[in-house]
Design an enzyme around this catalytic site. Structure first.
Site, PDB file in Angstrom:
ATOM      1  N   LYS A  13     -19.483  17.776 -27.730  1.00 42.42           N
ATOM      2  CA  LYS A  13     -19.541  19.060 -28.429  1.00 42.42           C
ATOM      3  C   LYS A  13     -18.702  20.070 -27.663  1.00 42.42           C
ATOM      4  CE  LYS A  13     -22.042  20.102 -32.097  1.00 42.42           C
ATOM      5  NZ  LYS A  13     -21.873  19.266 -33.310  1.00 42.42           N
ATOM      6  N   THR A  62     -23.033  14.288 -31.462  1.00 41.21           N
ATOM      7  CA  THR A  62     -22.602  15.528 -30.790  1.00 41.21           C
ATOM      8  C   THR A  62     -23.650  16.615 -31.005  1.00 41.21           C
ATOM      9  OG1 THR A  62     -21.287  16.446 -32.607  1.00 41.21           O
ATOM     10  CG2 THR A  62     -20.175  14.899 -31.119  1.00 41.21           C
ATOM     11  N   ARG A 200       9.086  47.643  -7.518  1.00 38.23           N
ATOM     12  CA  ARG A 200       8.980  47.414  -8.967  1.00 38.23           C
ATOM     13  C   ARG A 200       7.510  47.346  -9.359  1.00 38.23           C
ATOM     14  NH1 ARG A 200       9.912  40.784  -9.566  1.00 38.23           N
ATOM     15  NH2 ARG A 200       8.310  40.267  -8.039  1.00 38.23           N
ATOM     16  N   VAL A 257       6.343  37.056  -6.381  1.00 38.88           N
ATOM     17  CA  VAL A 257       5.066  36.530  -6.874  1.00 38.88           C
ATOM     18  C   VAL A 257       4.695  35.282  -6.074  1.00 38.88           C
ATOM     19  CG1 VAL A 257       3.863  35.605  -8.895  1.00 38.88           C
ATOM     20  CG2 VAL A 257       5.552  37.436  -9.183  1.00 38.88           C
ATOM     21  N   GLN A 258       5.714  34.451  -5.770  1.00 43.33           N
ATOM     22  CA  GLN A 258       5.456  33.203  -5.048  1.00 43.33           C
ATOM     23  C   GLN A 258       4.742  33.483  -3.720  1.00 43.33           C
ATOM     24  OE1 GLN A 258       8.205  33.893  -6.819  1.00 43.33           O
ATOM     25  NE2 GLN A 258       9.332  32.068  -7.438  1.00 43.33           N
ATOM     26  N   HIS A 288       6.630  41.284 -17.186  1.00 47.24           N
ATOM     27  CA  HIS A 288       7.674  42.254 -16.855  1.00 47.24           C
ATOM     28  C   HIS A 288       7.450  43.607 -17.539  1.00 47.24           C
ATOM     29  CE1 HIS A 288       9.614  38.835 -15.052  1.00 47.24           C
ATOM     30  NE2 HIS A 288       9.715  38.210 -16.206  1.00 47.24           N
TER      31      HIS A 288
HETATM   32  O1  URC Z   1       8.562  37.430  -7.951  1.00 43.53           O
HETATM   33  C1  URC Z   1       9.456  36.930  -8.652  1.00 43.53           C
HETATM   34  N1  URC Z   1       9.768  35.617  -8.527  1.00 43.53           N
HETATM   35  C2  URC Z   1      10.747  35.009  -9.264  1.00 43.53           C
HETATM   36  O2  URC Z   1      11.006  33.782  -9.115  1.00 43.53           O
HETATM   37  C3  URC Z   1      11.447  35.832 -10.186  1.00 43.53           C
HETATM   38  N2  URC Z   1      12.456  35.590 -11.055  1.00 43.53           N
HETATM   39  C4  URC Z   1      12.734  36.738 -11.695  1.00 43.53           C
HETATM   40  O3  URC Z   1      13.584  36.886 -12.615  1.00 43.53           O
HETATM   41  N3  URC Z   1      11.913  37.751 -11.234  1.00 43.53           N
HETATM   42  C5  URC Z   1      11.120  37.193 -10.298  1.00 43.53           C
HETATM   43  N4  URC Z   1      10.133  37.725  -9.534  1.00 43.53           N
END
Ligand code: URC
Length: 335
Positions: A13, A62, A200, A257-258, A288
């Site tokens: 379920k 179920t 940013r 971000v990574q 973005h």
């Molecule tokens: O933090 C980011 N990582 C990316 O890999 C990436 N690629 C991008 O166009 N902007 C960003 N920003």
């Protein structure tokens, strides 16, 4: 006709909706609640004829699976049901104990947010000296959810149910910072149009899933017989994980971000309350926000330090995802 084989199958379920209310024995007007959406799927060799020969005799309907989820939510102790990981462990243990022909149980659960309403005045409108959490009134103060995903199956030799994975998590935790995020130094070639930025907007909807490593190969019924000794404090780990996601997001001066994602996972793994977590998988879309060109009105809005009006864009978004494991290789070796 050429013979075909059932390569894999499970059924059960989905979207079972449950709200459990727990009344405090010392004050029955004081409630704790948990609202869940649950998927529970069964699998097993004995079920093969239900697919290949229309033999329904091994099929637990179920509808019965849904009934079981409801009844366990009522009959298990309140503290157990309010902890989604524990409730899920009990559900898996139940199906493997009750039905000898079922080999595997998979449960996915979503816990919906309900936070106590904080009152600044009493029922007659008289101001209170400090915010007072209401005893039985709640508010949905965010669309993020807590998640649990788990799978248990029988050990080949003993046929006892063993947890193969148990993962807690959060989903859709939406955050935004309007400063403290840069992105520069990335590969530039004939395809590159993106300018480098020192500052940013950074916004994302965090999905964070962490795998628990439970005492090696202990059958689920044994785990549940001495839960305080054998099971981690799931709720402490969950709240620390959320705290690290938000704290790291706010305070880390983000080069990408990574890098922020990796730092978040490191902090979760380094937290004593998350000792039982073997690995953390984070997914962070990069939502973005693009400065809007207002030159047509003679107004500067594109320069990094003068941009004030942005276009929030739903798509496309970046998508950054990684699983970070402890040095020893993580959950696979332990569960
Ligand atoms: O933090 C980011 N990582 C990316 O890999 C990436 N690629 C991008 O166009 N902007 C960003 N920003």
């Amino acid at each position: 006709m050429a013979p075909h084989t059932l390569a894999s199958a499970s059924y059960g379920k989905d979207l079972v909706r449950i709200l459990r209310v727990v009344r405090e024995p010392s004050d029955p007007s004081c409630h704790r609640i948990a609202e869940y959406t649950v998927r529970c799927l069964l699998s097993g060799q004995s079920l093969v004829p239900s697919y290949t020969e229309a033999d329904n005799s091994p099929v637990v309907a179920t509808d019965s699976i849904k009934n079981t989820l409801n009844l366990l939510a009522k009959t298990l102790p309140g503290d157990t049901v309010l902890c989604p990981e524990k409730y899920v462990l009990h559900v898996m243990e139940h199906f493997l104990r009750r039905y000898a022909h079922i080999d595997g149980v998979e449960v996915d659960l979503i816990q919906h947010r309900w936070s106590r309403i904080a009152l600044d005045a009493d029922a007659d409108g008289r101001p209170l000296p400090s915010l007072q959490p209401h005893k039985h009134s709640f508010i949905r103060d965010g669309n993020d959810v807590r998640t649990v995903r788990a799978y248990a199956s029988r050990d080949g030799a003993s046929r006892r149910g063993v947890v193969r994975y148990l993962k807690g998590g959060i989903k859709d935790l939406v955050v935004l910072k309007s400063s403290g995020s840069a992105f520069y130094g990335f590969l530039r070639d004939e395809y590159t149009t993106l300018p480098e930025v020192q500052d940013r907007i950074f916004s994302t909807a965090v999905d964070c899933e962490y795998a628990y490593s439970l005492p090696a190969a202990k059958p689920i019924d044994e785990l549940l017989q001495a839960p305080a000794k054998l099971l981690p404090d799931f709720c402490a780990a969950s709240s620390r994980a959320v705290a690290h996601v938000t704290h790291t997001f706010a305070t880390h001066s983000s080069p990408s971000v990574q890098a922020t994602l990796f730092k978040t996972a490191e902090r979760i793994l380094d937290d004593g309350a998350c000792q039982a977590v073997a690995d953390v998988e984070l997914t962070m879309p990069n939502r973005h926000y693009i400065p809007i060109d207002l030159k047509w009105a003679g107004v500067e809005n594109l320069k990094e330090d003068q941009a004030e009006v942005f276009l929030p864009t739903a798509h496309p978004s970046g998508l950054i995802r990684a699983k970070i494991a402890r040095g020893d290789g993580g959950s696979k070796a332990k569960l």
